[in-house]
Design a protein around this motif. Structure first.
Motif, PDB file in Angstrom:
ATOM      1  N   ILE A  39       0.851  -1.190   0.000  1.00 43.35           N
ATOM      2  CA  ILE A  39       0.000   0.000   0.000  1.00 43.35           C
ATOM      3  C   ILE A  39       0.883   1.236   0.000  1.00 43.35           C
ATOM      4  O   ILE A  39       0.657   2.178  -0.748  1.00 43.35           O
ATOM      5  N   PHE A  48       3.069  -0.319   4.772  1.00 46.32           N
ATOM      6  CA  PHE A  48       1.706  -0.805   4.943  1.00 46.32           C
ATOM      7  C   PHE A  48       1.459  -1.751   3.778  1.00 46.32           C
ATOM      8  O   PHE A  48       1.683  -1.394   2.617  1.00 46.32           O
ATOM      9  N   TYR A  50      -1.010  -5.259   2.092  1.00 48.38           N
ATOM     10  CA  TYR A  50      -2.098  -6.233   2.154  1.00 48.38           C
ATOM     11  C   TYR A  50      -1.491  -7.626   2.263  1.00 48.38           C
ATOM     12  O   TYR A  50      -0.524  -7.947   1.568  1.00 48.38           O
ATOM     13  N   GLY A 111      -6.063   2.169   2.626  1.00 42.79           N
ATOM     14  CA  GLY A 111      -5.979   0.726   2.472  1.00 42.79           C
ATOM     15  C   GLY A 111      -7.307   0.018   2.651  1.00 42.79           C
ATOM     16  O   GLY A 111      -7.666  -0.864   1.871  1.00 42.79           O
ATOM     17  N   ALA A 115      -9.406  -2.705   0.253  1.00 39.52           N
ATOM     18  CA  ALA A 115      -9.053  -4.041   0.727  1.00 39.52           C
ATOM     19  C   ALA A 115     -10.086  -5.081   0.313  1.00 39.52           C
ATOM     20  O   ALA A 115     -11.282  -4.798   0.257  1.00 39.52           O
ATOM     21  N   ILE A 121      -4.533  -5.841   6.576  1.00 40.14           N
ATOM     22  CA  ILE A 121      -3.453  -4.868   6.390  1.00 40.14           C
ATOM     23  C   ILE A 121      -2.447  -5.078   7.513  1.00 40.14           C
ATOM     24  O   ILE A 121      -2.829  -5.154   8.684  1.00 40.14           O
ATOM     25  N   TYR A 123       1.316  -3.536   9.098  1.00 42.83           N
ATOM     26  CA  TYR A 123       2.127  -2.323   9.027  1.00 42.83           C
ATOM     27  C   TYR A 123       3.342  -2.443   9.934  1.00 42.83           C
ATOM     28  O   TYR A 123       3.366  -3.227  10.893  1.00 42.83           O
TER      29      TYR A 123
END
Length: 318
Positions: A39, A48, A50, A111, A115, A121, A123
């Motif tokens: 992301i 960040f 997925y 995000g 998504a 997600i 991070y």
């Protein structure tokens, strides 16, 4: 080929760091974590992404979902916990720094809006904390985020994880800081012991309990409620007189409304009485009028003096 001590030391350090941290993350050398889609990615160990859900038995997420960035800023700003020093002093601490809050709000908002239901997600963001007096140490905080059943879920993996400066210097003599860490991003099925604090109570935020066991590392947040609660609490702290003034305004508005209702009811009664002026009042009519008068008094729409005067007037019609 004979490996000299000069080459052996960095090799051992590298193996040790990779072994210990990949085991704590539950992911040997990066395998088994599913496909990752970026992301946002900044400097090393700041990103960040997925990823596939870590466990499907909880059901798919409610993605995509629109969550406003400003609401996330308020929610994340409200997250605080207490800690006690060795001397017994209790302090209130923010979970995230100002910079971390801004980054989380921006990239989680973006995000989550794109998504997929079967994706989370994860991070990792840098930070710093005071070590001794004016000295600080660089650290990382990581986590897993998803939206489910009307709640934003944040599972904290690493919290205030200190960078190993000695190891980084040994592995990267250039000093560019290009050493990648393999972090624990938190899991639905396993509690992380890296965040053990109790979040200070605020509406809309709870620490999840699974089978009656509380998970300090797993936060469930009703974003709208928590954001509004934070704003209200902030306003009350910054301007207590304004809160008192608003309360007085509300009370004045209530009294004005009651007076309007009383005048309207009295006008209706006068109108009804005018219609029946030429008719001989019956016992039932008198009872109705007194009953209406009793209701007005019970609702505090007329005073006791007004009640007594009007009752006397009605009884005089008998």
């Amino acid at each position: 080929m004979k490996i000299t001590h000069h080459y052996l030391k960095p090799i051992l350090i590298t193996f040790f760091v990779l072994f210990t941290h990949t085991v704590s993350a539950g992911n040997w050398f990066g395998f088994g974590g599913g496909d990752e889609e970026i992301i946002w990615e900044g400097k090393v160990n700041n990103y960040f992404k997925y990823v596939d859900q870590d466990d499907s038995k909880f059901g798919k997420n409610d993605h995509p979902i629109e969550v406003e960035e400003k609401d996330l800023i308020n929610v994340l700003s409200s997250l605080e916990y207490t800690s006690t020093s060795m001397l017994g002093a209790v302090s209130l601490n923010p979970v995230f720094s100002y910079t971390q809050i801004r980054m989380l709000a921006e990239y989680l908002s973006k995000g989550l809006s794109k998504a997929k239901p079967d994706r989370d997600i994860i991070y990792a963001i840098g930070g710093s904390s005071k070590k001794v007096l004016v000295l600080t140490r660089k650290s990382y905080t990581t986590g897993r985020v998803f939206y489910k059943e009307g709640k934003l879920n944040i599972i904290i993996g690493e919290y205030d994880f200190a960078r190993n400066d000695a190891m980084e210097k040994e592995l990267d003599p250039s000093g560019r800081g290009d050493i990648n860490y393999n972090f624990n991003h938190g899991k639905r099925t396993k509690k992380s012991n890296n965040f053990k604090y109790d979040i200070v109570g605020i509406s809309g935020i709870t620490q999840k309990a699974i089978k009656n066991k509380r998970r300090p590392d797993w936060l469930e947040i009703d974003v709208k409620i928590a954001a509004e609660a934070y704003v209200a609490r902030k306003e009350a702290k910054e301007n207590p007189q304004r809160q008192e003034s608003q309360a007085l305004k509300n009370e004045a508005a209530k009294l004005a409304r009651q007076r309007r209702e009383m005048r309207a009811e009295m006008a209706r009664m006068r109108k009804d009485m005018d219609k029946k002026n030429n008719a001989a009042p019956t016992t039932r009519t008198i009872e109705d009028r007194i009953s209406t008068l009793d209701d007005l008094l019970a609702k505090e729409l007329i005073s006791k003096e007004e009640y007594a005067a009007k009752r006397k007037e009605i009884l005089n019609d008998i």
